[in-house]
Design a protein around this motif. Structure first.
Motif, PDB file in Angstrom:
ATOM      1  N   UNK A 211       0.805  -1.345  -0.019  1.00  7.16           N
ATOM      2  CA  UNK A 211      -0.055  -0.126   0.055  1.00  7.16           C
ATOM      3  C   UNK A 211       0.736   1.040  -0.092  1.00  7.16           C
ATOM      4  N   UNK A 212       0.661   1.779  -0.928  1.00  2.00           N
ATOM      5  CA  UNK A 212       1.422   3.072  -1.312  1.00  2.00           C
ATOM      6  C   UNK A 212       0.839   4.302  -1.575  1.00  2.00           C
ATOM      7  N   UNK A 213      -0.124   4.350  -2.143  1.00  2.00           N
ATOM      8  CA  UNK A 213      -0.896   5.627  -2.596  1.00  2.00           C
ATOM      9  C   UNK A 213      -2.399   5.659  -1.967  1.00  2.00           C
ATOM     10  N   UNK A 214      -2.938   6.967  -2.244  1.00  4.95           N
ATOM     11  CA  UNK A 214      -4.158   6.941  -1.670  1.00  4.95           C
ATOM     12  C   UNK A 214      -5.315   5.993  -2.247  1.00  4.95           C
ATOM     13  N   UNK A 215      -4.912   5.927  -3.727  1.00  4.17           N
ATOM     14  CA  UNK A 215      -5.836   4.847  -4.503  1.00  4.17           C
ATOM     15  C   UNK A 215      -5.619   3.394  -3.961  1.00  4.17           C
ATOM     16  N   UNK A 216      -4.534   3.153  -3.367  1.00 10.36           N
ATOM     17  CA  UNK A 216      -4.095   1.728  -2.750  1.00 10.36           C
ATOM     18  C   UNK A 216      -5.016   1.674  -1.479  1.00 10.36           C
ATOM     19  N   UNK A 217      -4.942   2.824  -0.531  1.00 14.25           N
ATOM     20  CA  UNK A 217      -5.653   2.647   0.475  1.00 14.25           C
ATOM     21  C   UNK A 217      -7.288   2.459   0.378  1.00 14.25           C
ATOM     22  N   UNK A 218      -8.013   3.209  -0.821  1.00 19.50           N
ATOM     23  CA  UNK A 218      -9.470   3.286  -0.732  1.00 19.50           C
ATOM     24  C   UNK A 218      -9.673   2.005  -1.303  1.00 19.50           C
ATOM     25  N   UNK A 219      -8.756   1.052  -2.236  1.00 18.02           N
ATOM     26  CA  UNK A 219      -8.906  -0.095  -2.760  1.00 18.02           C
ATOM     27  C   UNK A 219      -8.681  -1.033  -1.702  1.00 18.02           C
ATOM     28  N   UNK A 220      -7.836  -0.867  -0.766  1.00 19.66           N
ATOM     29  CA  UNK A 220      -7.739  -1.867   0.472  1.00 19.66           C
ATOM     30  C   UNK A 220      -9.178  -2.100   1.154  1.00 19.66           C
ATOM     31  N   UNK A 221      -9.371  -0.558   1.683  1.00 20.75           N
ATOM     32  CA  UNK A 221     -10.631  -0.588   2.337  1.00 20.75           C
ATOM     33  C   UNK A 221     -12.047  -1.188   1.773  1.00 20.75           C
ATOM     34  N   UNK A 222     -11.964  -0.820   0.398  1.00 23.26           N
ATOM     35  CA  UNK A 222     -13.187  -1.473  -0.453  1.00 23.26           C
ATOM     36  C   UNK A 222     -13.059  -2.847  -0.137  1.00 23.26           C
ATOM     37  N   UNK A 223     -12.190  -3.629  -0.346  1.00 24.51           N
ATOM     38  CA  UNK A 223     -12.244  -5.133  -0.295  1.00 24.51           C
ATOM     39  C   UNK A 223     -12.496  -5.446   1.269  1.00 24.51           C
ATOM     40  N   UNK A 224     -12.002  -4.748   2.088  1.00 22.71           N
ATOM     41  CA  UNK A 224     -12.564  -5.115   3.444  1.00 22.71           C
ATOM     42  C   UNK A 224     -14.081  -5.005   3.477  1.00 22.71           C
ATOM     43  N   UNK A 225     -14.575  -3.967   3.025  1.00 20.18           N
ATOM     44  CA  UNK A 225     -16.206  -3.883   2.970  1.00 20.18           C
ATOM     45  C   UNK A 225     -16.734  -4.787   2.123  1.00 20.18           C
ATOM     46  N   UNK A 226     -16.197  -5.068   1.212  1.00 16.91           N
ATOM     47  CA  UNK A 226     -16.832  -6.134   0.093  1.00 16.91           C
ATOM     48  C   UNK A 226     -17.129  -7.317   0.907  1.00 16.91           C
ATOM     49  N   UNK A 227     -16.071  -7.825   1.529  1.00 16.08           N
ATOM     50  CA  UNK A 227     -16.228  -9.100   2.262  1.00 16.08           C
ATOM     51  C   UNK A 227     -17.070  -9.055   3.316  1.00 16.08           C
ATOM     52  N   UNK A 228     -17.096  -7.848   4.050  1.00 18.09           N
ATOM     53  CA  UNK A 228     -18.001  -7.824   4.999  1.00 18.09           C
ATOM     54  C   UNK A 228     -19.513  -7.999   4.333  1.00 18.09           C
ATOM     55  N   UNK A 229     -19.757  -7.269   3.402  1.00 14.93           N
ATOM     56  CA  UNK A 229     -20.974  -7.151   2.847  1.00 14.93           C
ATOM     57  C   UNK A 229     -21.248  -8.524   2.420  1.00 14.93           C
ATOM     58  N   UNK A 230     -20.607  -9.557   1.913  1.00 20.78           N
ATOM     59  CA  UNK A 230     -20.853 -10.780   1.612  1.00 20.78           C
ATOM     60  C   UNK A 230     -21.122 -11.479   2.728  1.00 20.78           C
ATOM     61  N   UNK A 231     -20.370 -11.202   3.989  1.00 20.65           N
ATOM     62  CA  UNK A 231     -20.900 -11.981   5.257  1.00 20.65           C
ATOM     63  C   UNK A 231     -22.210 -11.480   5.703  1.00 20.65           C
ATOM     64  N   UNK A 232     -22.611 -10.213   5.489  1.00 20.77           N
ATOM     65  CA  UNK A 232     -23.914  -9.912   5.743  1.00 20.77           C
ATOM     66  C   UNK A 232     -24.863 -10.561   5.014  1.00 20.77           C
ATOM     67  N   UNK A 233     -24.683 -10.903   3.921  1.00 22.16           N
ATOM     68  CA  UNK A 233     -25.684 -11.759   2.907  1.00 22.16           C
ATOM     69  C   UNK A 233     -25.770 -13.123   3.536  1.00 22.16           C
TER      70      UNK A 233
END
Length: 235
Positions: A211-233
């Motif tokens: 993780x180097x850039x702001x874009x990397x940070x955004x993508x990383x957090x998006x993945x965390x949120x995506x997995x949590x969304x699948x778990x909610x399902x």
């Protein structure tokens, strides 16, 4: 931006700068007069737009942040707070011997408790009981294991997800559900991350680039949120 776009803008801008320098040099070489100045202005103006595009392009390039780990921490912690009380930042996290993981998030064991928790103050003793790592009351279970934030800005960021909470383990199809979640992650984020199951356990990892850039940070957090969304399902 693909490689062809990068080369086109970069080299177009470089040659534009050279063309402008040559036009100015030609004005002096031919002697400064109104006709030569007007000719130089015409040549420069015709090339200047390419140079402007180069400047804009350079400004848009991802840049390494001075405090990447701090910004990463702020964004991940905010993500955790935004999703409480479904998840809690683990208090008193204990790292296994030789483990790369030093922190994590806990998942609410019983979804029925979500409504009552929503009215609790995050600093209250009851709330803190839910956030305790390995708490005796077992209100929550391990959900995410993370390396420290600095490590994720210096090496490949590898995250472990655990789906061993009681309401998952009772599901007859939990093994297939985990495989489906992994498949979904690999399809959606195939260019930036790789998910894989840890043997036949109810755990899987997601490997992400350094993780180097702001874009990397955004993508990383998006993945965390995506997995949590699948778990909610499936919860």
């Amino acid at each position: 931006m693909n490689k062809e776009d990068f080369q086109e803008k970069f080299w177009g801008g470089i040659f534009g700068v050279i063309a402008i320098a040559a036009a100015i040099g030609e004005v002096f070489a031919n002697g400064i007069s109104l006709p030569t100045i007007l000719g130089g202005v015409k040549d420069v103006s015709g090339t200047l737009v390419v140079v402007v595009l180069l400047v804009v392009f350079i400004k848009q390039l991802p840049r390494k942040l001075k405090n990447t780990s701090e910004i990463l921490e702020q964004n991940v912690e905010k993500w955790g707070s935004d999703n409480a009380p479904l998840i809690f930042k683990a208090q008193g996290y204990v790292s296994a011997k030789g483990s790369e993981y030093t922190q994590g998030f806990l998942l609410l064991q019983n979804p029925r408790n979500f409504a009552s928790l929503s009215n609790l103050n995050p600093s209250s003793p009851d709330w803190i009981d839910y956030a305790k790592y390995g708490g005796g009351k077992k209100y929550t279970g391990k959900f995410i294991d993370l390396p420290d934030y600095r490590t994720m800005t210096e090496n490949t960021a590898k995250v472990q997800f655990i789906m061993e909470q009681s309401h998952f383990s009772k599901m007859p199809e939990i093994s297939k559900i985990i495989d489906d979640i992994i498949y979904s992650i690999n399809i959606r984020y195939k260019d930036i991350a790789t998910a894989s199951r840890i043997g036949s356990s109810y755990k899987f990892t997601v490997s992400f680039k350094k993780i180097v850039t702001t874009e990397d940070i955004d993508e990383f957090v998006e993945i965390l949120d995506y997995v949590l969304s699948l778990v909610k399902v499936v919860a």
